[in-house]
Scaffold this motif. Structure first.
Motif, PDB file in Angstrom:
ATOM      1  N   HIS A  87       0.826  -1.212   0.000  1.00  0.00           N
ATOM      2  CA  HIS A  87       0.000   0.000   0.000  1.00  0.00           C
ATOM      3  C   HIS A  87       0.862   1.266   0.000  1.00  0.00           C
ATOM      4  O   HIS A  87       1.880   1.323   0.683  1.00  0.00           O
ATOM      5  N   ASP A 134      -0.433 -17.428   3.408  1.00  0.00           N
ATOM      6  CA  ASP A 134      -1.319 -17.201   2.260  1.00  0.00           C
ATOM      7  C   ASP A 134      -0.847 -16.093   1.325  1.00  0.00           C
ATOM      8  O   ASP A 134      -1.562 -15.712   0.416  1.00  0.00           O
ATOM      9  N   SER A 135       0.343 -15.547   1.578  1.00  0.00           N
ATOM     10  CA  SER A 135       0.735 -14.355   0.825  1.00  0.00           C
ATOM     11  C   SER A 135       0.983 -14.607  -0.651  1.00  0.00           C
ATOM     12  O   SER A 135       0.975 -13.678  -1.449  1.00  0.00           O
ATOM     13  N   ASN A 136       1.220 -15.868  -1.019  1.00  0.00           N
ATOM     14  CA  ASN A 136       1.317 -16.240  -2.427  1.00  0.00           C
ATOM     15  C   ASN A 136       2.469 -15.559  -3.161  1.00  0.00           C
ATOM     16  O   ASN A 136       2.324 -15.112  -4.288  1.00  0.00           O
ATOM     17  N   TYR A 137       3.619 -15.463  -2.508  1.00  0.00           N
ATOM     18  CA  TYR A 137       4.785 -14.901  -3.184  1.00  0.00           C
ATOM     19  C   TYR A 137       5.319 -15.879  -4.231  1.00  0.00           C
ATOM     20  O   TYR A 137       5.962 -15.474  -5.188  1.00  0.00           O
ATOM     21  N   ILE A 147       5.912 -16.798  14.646  1.00  0.00           N
ATOM     22  CA  ILE A 147       5.440 -15.930  15.720  1.00  0.00           C
ATOM     23  C   ILE A 147       3.930 -15.988  15.886  1.00  0.00           C
ATOM     24  O   ILE A 147       3.402 -15.586  16.911  1.00  0.00           O
ATOM     25  N   GLN A 148       3.236 -16.440  14.893  1.00  0.00           N
ATOM     26  CA  GLN A 148       1.791 -16.606  14.982  1.00  0.00           C
ATOM     27  C   GLN A 148       1.455 -17.825  14.157  1.00  0.00           C
ATOM     28  O   GLN A 148       2.256 -18.231  13.317  1.00  0.00           O
ATOM     29  N   PRO A 149       0.262 -18.385  14.353  1.00  0.00           N
ATOM     30  CA  PRO A 149      -0.113 -19.461  13.444  1.00  0.00           C
ATOM     31  C   PRO A 149      -0.053 -18.906  12.018  1.00  0.00           C
ATOM     32  O   PRO A 149      -0.627 -17.847  11.763  1.00  0.00           O
ATOM     33  N   ASN A 150       0.649 -19.551  11.139  1.00  0.00           N
ATOM     34  CA  ASN A 150       0.733 -19.141   9.737  1.00  0.00           C
ATOM     35  C   ASN A 150       1.531 -17.869   9.488  1.00  0.00           C
ATOM     36  O   ASN A 150       1.459 -17.308   8.415  1.00  0.00           O
ATOM     37  N   LEU A 151       2.252 -17.385  10.475  1.00  0.00           N
ATOM     38  CA  LEU A 151       3.079 -16.197  10.237  1.00  0.00           C
ATOM     39  C   LEU A 151       4.480 -16.461  10.767  1.00  0.00           C
ATOM     40  O   LEU A 151       4.650 -16.811  11.934  1.00  0.00           O
ATOM     41  N   THR A 200      14.351  -7.362   9.488  1.00  0.00           N
ATOM     42  CA  THR A 200      13.248  -8.270   9.762  1.00  0.00           C
ATOM     43  C   THR A 200      12.229  -8.241   8.637  1.00  0.00           C
ATOM     44  O   THR A 200      11.934  -7.184   8.089  1.00  0.00           O
ATOM     45  N   SER A 201      11.722  -9.394   8.328  1.00  0.00           N
ATOM     46  CA  SER A 201      10.674  -9.488   7.338  1.00  0.00           C
ATOM     47  C   SER A 201       9.690 -10.552   7.799  1.00  0.00           C
ATOM     48  O   SER A 201      10.079 -11.490   8.493  1.00  0.00           O
ATOM     49  N   PHE A 202       8.440 -10.392   7.420  1.00  0.00           N
ATOM     50  CA  PHE A 202       7.436 -11.360   7.823  1.00  0.00           C
ATOM     51  C   PHE A 202       6.882 -12.057   6.591  1.00  0.00           C
ATOM     52  O   PHE A 202       6.862 -11.496   5.501  1.00  0.00           O
ATOM     53  N   ARG A 203       6.428 -13.276   6.809  1.00  0.00           N
ATOM     54  CA  ARG A 203       5.909 -14.047   5.675  1.00  0.00           C
ATOM     55  C   ARG A 203       4.702 -14.825   6.158  1.00  0.00           C
ATOM     56  O   ARG A 203       4.798 -15.618   7.092  1.00  0.00           O
ATOM     57  N   HIS A 204       3.569 -14.568   5.535  1.00  0.00           N
ATOM     58  CA  HIS A 204       2.345 -15.272   5.891  1.00  0.00           C
ATOM     59  C   HIS A 204       2.114 -16.417   4.921  1.00  0.00           C
ATOM     60  O   HIS A 204       2.494 -16.345   3.755  1.00  0.00           O
TER      61      HIS A 204
END
Lengths: 563, 284
Positions: free
Chosen positions: A319, A546-549, A511-515, A540-544
């Protein structure tokens, strides 16, 4: 005229239907019966009077098209079909753009969400977005090439000077159309490309209040925001298409009026015989030119659809954020030269030079009045053109990310491995293969080729930014330089600012379910003082999940560790 | 010309085949993208949380471990978010407690956007904060993503608190008497009581809740039949049962009390904390 019922009574149902169909076709084509069409498609000689001329005389759609062309301009050379392709692209962009408009609201609150809706919720949405974006780039290319060939064949010369002027304006509109569409997804790429562009516009050599007013008009406020987006949207979907449409018809009217110029060698110097077409040199629009154009349309459509599906994806970054400037702001390739110029000269100078260049291009046919269109007689002009093209290509390269200003070595590694935007590097590893743990560059992870490949890439990136003083085999030997300030600078064969004997790790934590969180850490001990850390940073970078990279990785030319 | 018609026709048919091919795979493609927006929103929210929220709500959202910018551990002043009372069930216990009629997501988003009390700042730029609406949504999505089966299968109340403080201190779960030094540290750092009630030695004034420096004396006068020990113990577990008359900003609001009602569940993980805090509060 007998009614249909009477006809049925007279000649039976079958014959009546055929007669009726023939009548309908004749009306729709403004003069050609079914048999006329069939004979045209077979390539037969037309009957007398020639029914193939009537659509031009009586029909709306073909009234602006000439009924025959000089055979000399119907081959690939000299036109390369570029004018037709430009027209086709304009129509293509209008159609795909209208479909995208249905799913778009020009507001910073929802525009970005609309993009994700198009990607994830609109059937064929991604394909249409890709087709529109790919079409925009192809259109700029085609229109620019069209201008180039017009210059090379000398077709801008008398009497076609004004056609050239309208063509220049159309090129300008095309670039603005493409660029104004850039902002609409309201992502970081769009926002910062536009911001740089607008701030360039406001650096014109004019009094401050003029520049500030320009800035205010283009941004719709002190910064690019809701008003600015609405303005650029209206420019993109209303004003510019309108202008492009009007000037397209002016341009095409002139093309028809003077005819397409023959290859330079086909006519005497100083003569223009395009409109004097001998009987045996005529190529009729129906059927020859029409089928030719339809074939090229079909081929171009195939290329654009397949390209949008398999070759290339329209980018979508995160965004738009007015407070966070991306590390490297990149202009679209067709404006990259301006970014290159900014590295050569002062901003104001560049901004003043571009309109001058444009004016020079527009008035060129009125000043360059050499009679001959033949290449042998235009050595100077063609040489200047070639040098200009070379200059633009070099400028474009200088404006590309390859020529950017490098940041600190650890940051260069970080943005290579975990870029701020999009997939790339470690983000392309499938989520389930990101096993939590601590890793070092080049480490081999058994049973996990994805992570191994990522760590290999990590080692490679580190290698370019590191050197060794103690004979570590992983890195190249350090070259040490003492700066005036007394500080030491370490370099290797890739960079003048390398990390001496760095210690780098990658940590993956769920750090979280799915993250998952990925942290790149760098520690470099100052070789001069073992108690001091020269570099002690992390990224630092985060990866979920479902992010579909992964899907993006397949398209963009980025080092995603997917094999 | 015939060859051109053939090429054009073939190209057109191939285009249609490409369209058809992509249409057939469209459902699967859309599914891969369906949650991508949410996934990236959560990623962005994680960045915002780490740089803005973790100082008060803890690095893992449990309000247990908070660090200032220099890296020193400080009191967590925020409520736990990675907490089943907030995240589990629709409506969750917290929503019921606050009388919230909307969805959980709307609750979290509105609290992030608007802020609450003197401690939780306003975050949305709509109300004068620093974050754009999409960033508020991102951080909301991140907080809601803590909801998991593991979290929600834990009991909401982990410790059965005896009704009387005497019985609690006499039970086998604590080593009496409490340690007032550790209690004060818990008061200041771990549970962050100091943020609202001020320091026990009076060095920091109370901000929202009543000052507690002399609670060992006034505590016994508040509720009939409860001595200071029982009153403090009762008020920590059930803040809304009795609203203290005097707060720094005038009469205390409530019921419900402004004080979080979840200290019982937080301390339930280590009942000794309660004993130590009681010792710190009630030391003469």
């Amino acid at each position: 005229m007998a009614t249909f019922v009477e006809q049925v009574r007279e000649m039976g149902i079958k014959q009546a239907v055929i007669t009726k169909a023939d009548e309908v076709v004749e009306r729709v084509t403004a003069g050609m019966t079914i048999n006329d069409i069939r004979s045209a498609l077979r390539g037969d000689e037309p009957r007398r009077p020639n029914p193939r001329l009537r659509p031009h005389a009586d029909g709306f759609w073909l009234h602006i098209r000439p009924s025959f062309y000089h055979t000399g301009v119907t081959h690939i050379y000299p036109t390369f079909r570029l004018g037709w392709m430009s027209t086709f692209m304009l129509v293509w962009e209008t159609i795909t753009g209208l479909i995208l408009m249905v799913f778009y609201t020009p507001s910073p609150l929802v525009a970005y969400g609309n993009m994700w809706n198009i990607l994830g919720n609109v059937p064929l949405g991604q394909l249409f977005r890709n087709m529109h974006r790919l079409g925009a780039e192809v259109m700029v290319l085609v229109v620019a090439l069209h201008m180039l060939r017009t210059f090379v064949t000398g077709s801008y010369k008398k009497p076609r000077q004004f056609t050239w002027v309208t063509g220049m304006l159309l090129l300008l509109f095309t670039i603005f159309l493409s660029f104004s569409g850039y902002l609409l997804p309201w992502d970081q790429l769009a926002y910062w490309a536009l911001t740089v562009f607008i701030s360039g516009g406001a650096a014109a050599p004019a009094p401050d209040f003029v520049n500030n007013t320009i800035l205010l008009i283009l941004q719709g406020g002190p910064a690019l925001g809701a008003n600015g987006l609405l303005r650029w949207y209206l420019l993109h979907v209303l004003l510019l298409p309108l202008l492009a449409g009007i000037f397209f018809f002016v341009h095409y009217y002139k093309v028809v009026l003077y005819g397409i110029s023959l290859p330079p060698g086909r006519e005497e110097i100083g003569e223009d015989t395009a409109k004097r077409v001998p009987k045996d040199e005529r190529s009729y629009f129906i059927p020859d030119i029409l089928t030719n154009e339809l074939m090229w349309s079909a081929l171009l459509t195939l290329f654009l659809v397949a390209g949008a599906l398999w070759l290339w994806d329209a980018p979508l970054e995160s965004h738009a954020d007015p407070v966070v400037t991306p590390l490297h702001v990149v202009a679209p390739w067709y404006l990259s030269w301006s970014q290159g110029w900014l590295k050569l000269a002062d901003k104001t100078l560049v901004v003043a030079f571009i309109p001058l260049l444009l004016v020079a291009f527009i008035v060129m046919p009125y000043i360059e009045v050499g009679k001959s269109r033949r290449y042998a007689d235009r050595r100077v002009g063609l040489t200047v053109a070639m040098l200009f093209i070379a200059f633009m290509l070099v400028s474009n390269w200088m404006g590309s990310p390859e020529f950017r200003v490098a940041s600190s070595p650890d940051r260069e590694v970080s943005i290579h491995m975990l870029p701020e935007e999009g997939p790339g590097g470690l983000k392309g590893i499938p989520f389930e293969h990101m096993t939590p743990g601590n890793y070092t560059p080049g480490q081999e992870i058994e049973g996990n080729p994805f992570l191994t490949r990522g760590l290999e890439e990590y080692e490679h990136a580190m290698h370019q930014q590191s050197c060794t003083l103690v004979g570590n085999e992983m890195w190249d030997e350090c070259r040490v330089e003492t700066l005036d300030s007394g500080a030491k600078r370490y370099s290797n064969s890739f960079t003048s600012d390398a990390m001496p004997d760095p210690f780098a790790t990658l940590e993956i934590v769920e750090i979280q379910p799915n993250l998952k969180e990925m942290v790149l850490r760098y520690e470099v001990v100052n070789p001069e003082n073992p108690n001091e850390l020269l570099i002690d940073t992390s990224w630092t970078s985060f990866r979920h999940a479902d992010s579909n990279y992964e899907e993006e990785c397949q398209f963009l030319n980025k080092p995603c560790p997917i094999d | 010309m015939q060859i051109k018609i053939a090429i054009g026709t073939i190209a057109f048919m191939m285009t249609m085949m490409v369209f058809g091919y992509s249409a057939l795979r469209e459902q699967a493609r859309m599914e891969r993208f369906a949650n991508a927006e949410l996934g990236r929103s959560i990623e962005a929210g994680a960045h915002i949380f780490a740089s803005n929220c973790a100082t008060c709500h803890g690095i893992d959202g449990t309000a247990q471990e908070c660090y200032d910018t220099a890296g020193n551990q400080i009191a967590c002043q925020g409520l736990p978010l990675n907490y089943n009372g907030l995240l589990c069930g629709e409506p969750s216990a917290r929503l019921t407690e606050m009388g919230w009629k909307g969805s959980k997501a709307a609750y979290v988003e509105s609290v992030v956007a608007v802020g609450r009390g003197a401690i939780m700042p306003t975050w949305s730029e709509q109300y004068g904060g620093p974050l754009r609406p999409d960033q508020v949504r991102n951080v909301t999505n991140f907080v809601l993503n803590w909801e998991s089966e593991a979290l929600c299968s834990q009991p909401l109340v982990t410790y059965e608190w005896p009704e009387a403080a005497e019985d609690f201190l006499a039970s086998a779960d604590v080593t009496p008497p409490g340690d007032p030094v550790r209690g004060e540290e818990l008061y200041n750092v771990t549970y962050g009581c100091v943020a609202c009630h001020g320091a026990l030695d009076g060095s920091t004034a109370a901000a929202i809740g009543p000052a507690l420096a002399d609670i060992q004396d006034v505590g016994g006068t508040r509720v009939e039949g409860e001595d200071a020990l029982q009153y403090v113990y009762h008020s920590i577990l059930y803040p809304s049962d009795f609203i203290s008359p005097e707060c720094p900003t005038g009469p205390c609001a409530g019921p419900p009390s402004t004080m979080p009602a979840n200290f019982g569940s937080r301390m339930g993980e280590n009942p000794q904390d309660m004993a130590d805090i009681l010792a710190a509060l009630l030391q003469p």
